[in-house]
Design a protein around this motif. Structure first.
Motif, PDB file in Angstrom:
ATOM      1  N   ASP A  46       0.850  -1.197   0.000  1.00  0.00           N
ATOM      2  CA  ASP A  46       0.000   0.000   0.000  1.00  0.00           C
ATOM      3  C   ASP A  46       0.890   1.253   0.000  1.00  0.00           C
ATOM      4  N   PRO A  47       1.466   1.601  -1.150  1.00  0.00           N
ATOM      5  CA  PRO A  47       2.457   2.689  -1.221  1.00  0.00           C
ATOM      6  C   PRO A  47       1.917   4.069  -0.825  1.00  0.00           C
ATOM      7  N   GLU A  48       0.621   4.290  -0.936  1.00  0.00           N
ATOM      8  CA  GLU A  48       0.049   5.608  -0.659  1.00  0.00           C
ATOM      9  C   GLU A  48      -0.516   5.730   0.748  1.00  0.00           C
ATOM     10  N   ASN A  49      -0.278   4.741   1.576  1.00  0.00           N
ATOM     11  CA  ASN A  49      -0.822   4.763   2.935  1.00  0.00           C
ATOM     12  C   ASN A  49      -0.119   5.841   3.762  1.00  0.00           C
ATOM     13  N   ARG A  50      -0.863   6.863   4.167  1.00  0.00           N
ATOM     14  CA  ARG A  50      -0.282   8.011   4.871  1.00  0.00           C
ATOM     15  C   ARG A  50       0.259   7.603   6.243  1.00  0.00           C
ATOM     16  N   ASP A  51      -0.495   6.768   6.971  1.00  0.00           N
ATOM     17  CA  ASP A  51      -0.063   6.347   8.306  1.00  0.00           C
ATOM     18  C   ASP A  51       1.255   5.583   8.242  1.00  0.00           C
ATOM     19  N   LEU A  52       1.393   4.746   7.223  1.00  0.00           N
ATOM     20  CA  LEU A  52       2.628   3.985   7.063  1.00  0.00           C
ATOM     21  C   LEU A  52       3.818   4.902   6.765  1.00  0.00           C
ATOM     22  N   LYS A  53       3.582   5.899   5.940  1.00  0.00           N
ATOM     23  CA  LYS A  53       4.653   6.842   5.608  1.00  0.00           C
ATOM     24  C   LYS A  53       5.110   7.605   6.852  1.00  0.00           C
ATOM     25  N   LEU A  54       4.150   8.041   7.657  1.00  0.00           N
ATOM     26  CA  LEU A  54       4.492   8.752   8.888  1.00  0.00           C
ATOM     27  C   LEU A  54       5.245   7.834   9.861  1.00  0.00           C
ATOM     28  N   GLU A  55       4.794   6.582   9.933  1.00  0.00           N
ATOM     29  CA  GLU A  55       5.440   5.623  10.829  1.00  0.00           C
ATOM     30  C   GLU A  55       6.873   5.340  10.373  1.00  0.00           C
ATOM     31  N   TYR A  56       7.061   5.252   9.079  1.00  0.00           N
ATOM     32  CA  TYR A  56       8.399   4.988   8.550  1.00  0.00           C
ATOM     33  C   TYR A  56       9.331   6.164   8.839  1.00  0.00           C
ATOM     34  N   ARG A  57       8.792   7.377   8.753  1.00  0.00           N
ATOM     35  CA  ARG A  57       9.582   8.559   9.065  1.00  0.00           C
ATOM     36  C   ARG A  57      10.005   8.544  10.543  1.00  0.00           C
ATOM     37  N   THR A  58       9.067   8.199  11.401  1.00  0.00           N
ATOM     38  CA  THR A  58       9.372   8.101  12.834  1.00  0.00           C
ATOM     39  C   THR A  58      10.406   7.009  13.097  1.00  0.00           C
ATOM     40  N   LEU A  59      10.242   5.892  12.405  1.00  0.00           N
ATOM     41  CA  LEU A  59      11.166   4.766  12.572  1.00  0.00           C
ATOM     42  C   LEU A  59      12.587   5.153  12.171  1.00  0.00           C
ATOM     43  N   LYS A  60      12.731   5.840  11.042  1.00  0.00           N
ATOM     44  CA  LYS A  60      14.065   6.238  10.585  1.00  0.00           C
ATOM     45  C   LYS A  60      14.724   7.202  11.566  1.00  0.00           C
ATOM     46  N   ARG A  61      13.922   8.058  12.175  1.00  0.00           N
ATOM     47  CA  ARG A  61      14.472   8.969  13.181  1.00  0.00           C
ATOM     48  C   ARG A  61      14.966   8.200  14.400  1.00  0.00           C
ATOM     49  N   LYS A  62      14.181   7.201  14.820  1.00  0.00           N
ATOM     50  CA  LYS A  62      14.576   6.396  15.977  1.00  0.00           C
ATOM     51  C   LYS A  62      15.832   5.578  15.678  1.00  0.00           C
ATOM     52  N   ILE A  63      15.947   5.057  14.459  1.00  0.00           N
ATOM     53  CA  ILE A  63      17.140   4.303  14.070  1.00  0.00           C
ATOM     54  C   ILE A  63      18.370   5.212  14.104  1.00  0.00           C
ATOM     55  N   ALA A  64      18.224   6.445  13.591  1.00  0.00           N
ATOM     56  CA  ALA A  64      19.335   7.400  13.605  1.00  0.00           C
ATOM     57  C   ALA A  64      19.743   7.741  15.037  1.00  0.00           C
ATOM     58  N   GLU A  65      18.754   7.920  15.913  1.00  0.00           N
ATOM     59  CA  GLU A  65      19.049   8.222  17.320  1.00  0.00           C
ATOM     60  C   GLU A  65      19.772   7.055  17.981  1.00  0.00           C
ATOM     61  N   GLN A  66      19.320   5.827  17.670  1.00  0.00           N
ATOM     62  CA  GLN A  66      19.963   4.646  18.243  1.00  0.00           C
ATOM     63  C   GLN A  66      21.406   4.513  17.744  1.00  0.00           C
ATOM     64  N   ASN A  67      21.626   4.759  16.458  1.00  0.00           N
ATOM     65  CA  ASN A  67      22.976   4.677  15.902  1.00  0.00           C
ATOM     66  C   ASN A  67      23.904   5.700  16.549  1.00  0.00           C
ATOM     67  N   GLN A  68      23.385   6.900  16.757  1.00  0.00           N
ATOM     68  CA  GLN A  68      24.183   7.942  17.388  1.00  0.00           C
ATOM     69  C   GLN A  68      24.518   7.571  18.827  1.00  0.00           C
ATOM     70  N   LYS A  69      23.542   7.015  19.504  1.00  0.00           N
ATOM     71  CA  LYS A  69      23.742   6.592  20.896  1.00  0.00           C
ATOM     72  C   LYS A  69      24.781   5.480  20.988  1.00  0.00           C
ATOM     73  N   GLU A  70      24.673   4.493  20.092  1.00  0.00           N
ATOM     74  CA  GLU A  70      25.633   3.391  20.084  1.00  0.00           C
ATOM     75  C   GLU A  70      27.034   3.883  19.715  1.00  0.00           C
ATOM     76  N   LYS A  71      27.094   4.828  18.774  1.00  0.00           N
ATOM     77  CA  LYS A  71      28.392   5.388  18.370  1.00  0.00           C
ATOM     78  C   LYS A  71      29.078   6.051  19.554  1.00  0.00           C
ATOM     79  N   LYS A  72      28.301   6.774  20.343  1.00  0.00           N
ATOM     80  CA  LYS A  72      28.857   7.452  21.511  1.00  0.00           C
ATOM     81  C   LYS A  72      29.317   6.447  22.553  1.00  0.00           C
TER      82      LYS A  72
END
Length: 274
Positions: A177-203
């Motif tokens: 479902d490529p046009e699903n708005r909720d999924l797009k928002l969730e994916y954006r949130t997920l990518k932010r959390k992954i970036a935060e986790q990577n930064q935390k692990e790097k530190k």
């Protein structure tokens, strides 16, 4: 709370759970602000649910559908624990459907999917993420391309910080479902959390490696000191042995330099260090 038929119970409600700081006008009077409210409740009668084995196949499906509707009303009221129990009871009624007719099996499957998804939504609200993962996984066993199940399982995996699994579910759902708005928002949130986790692990790992490097430097200096001391001791022992072999009397407290020779022009008892 459990009650028997005809039993009387007194229920006391503190102001924050009653009417708070507001004055409330009721049929039998007015409740002042910040009042503790006391109710007396008598259980006049009740209808006990019939056990699953007491029901026919059609009755199981109709009872499950009724439990689902009761759960929906509770969910809309924000009563997630009670709603989850209703969905769970509905699922138990239709758990074993091997004896159902084809039409009954289809109806039971629809109920299984919707009740499992709704109970998963309750567990997400209650932050019981492992329970939500289990429920959505059951749906995906029945319908591997169910977008809503993938979406809610991804949310549950995010709750448990299993970001790789969450990303897999979100990507699969977006493929479906490529046009699903909720999924797009969730994916954006997920990518932010992954970036935060990577930064935390790097530190964390950066600090760890820095400490290890300091320890290695200290160990290296210590080993160098030990090696130098050992070399000095060995040289002293060698010099003492050489002097002894030449007949030179070396006092115990004497400090011997690394290399000792005899001066050919001196007496046998006189030694000179070069």
């Amino acid at each position: 709370m459990k009650m028997k038929k005809g039993e009387l119970a007194t229920i006391t409600i503190s102001p924050e759970y009653a009417y708070g700081s507001e004055e409330k006008t009721l049929e039998k009077g007015t409740v002042p602000p910040n009042s503790t409210v006391v109710y007396e409740l008598r259980l006049a009668d009740f209808v006990k649910d019939r056990e699953s084995w007491e029901l026919g196949d059609e009755e199981k499906i109709s009872h499950a559908a009724k439990k689902k509707e009761e759960g929906n009303l509770l969910f809309k009221s924000g009563k997630y624990i009670r709603a989850a129990k209703k969905y769970s009871k509905a699922l138990k009624l239709i758990e074993y459907d091997t004896q159902f007719k084809d039409e009954e099996k289809k109806a039971a499957k629809v109920l299984k999917v919707s009740c499992s998804l709704n109970e998963a939504a309750c567990q997400l609200k209650l932050r019981d993420f492992p329970a939500a993962v289990k429920l959505t996984s059951k749906v995906l066993e029945l319908e591997g391309t169910n977008v809503k199940a993938l979406y809610r399982r991804a949310q549950a995996y995010m709750g448990t910080e299993d970001y790789d699994l969450a990303e897999w579910d979100v990507k699969k759902a977006l493929d479906l479902d490529p046009e699903n708005r909720d999924l797009k928002l969730e994916y954006r949130t997920l990518k932010r959390k992954i970036a935060e986790q990577n930064q935390k692990e790097k530190k964390i790992y950066g600090n760890l490696f820095a400490r290890l490097h300091k320890l290695e430097e200290k160990e290296g200096v210590k080993r160098e000191d030990e090696t130098a001391a050992a070399a000095d001791a060995a040289a002293g022992d060698a010099a003492a042995a050489e002097a002894a072999a030449a007949g030179v009397d070396v006092p115990q407290e004497a400090v011997i330099e690394p290399k000792v020779t005899l001066d050919a022009g001196s007496d046998a008892g006189e030694a000179m260090a070069q």
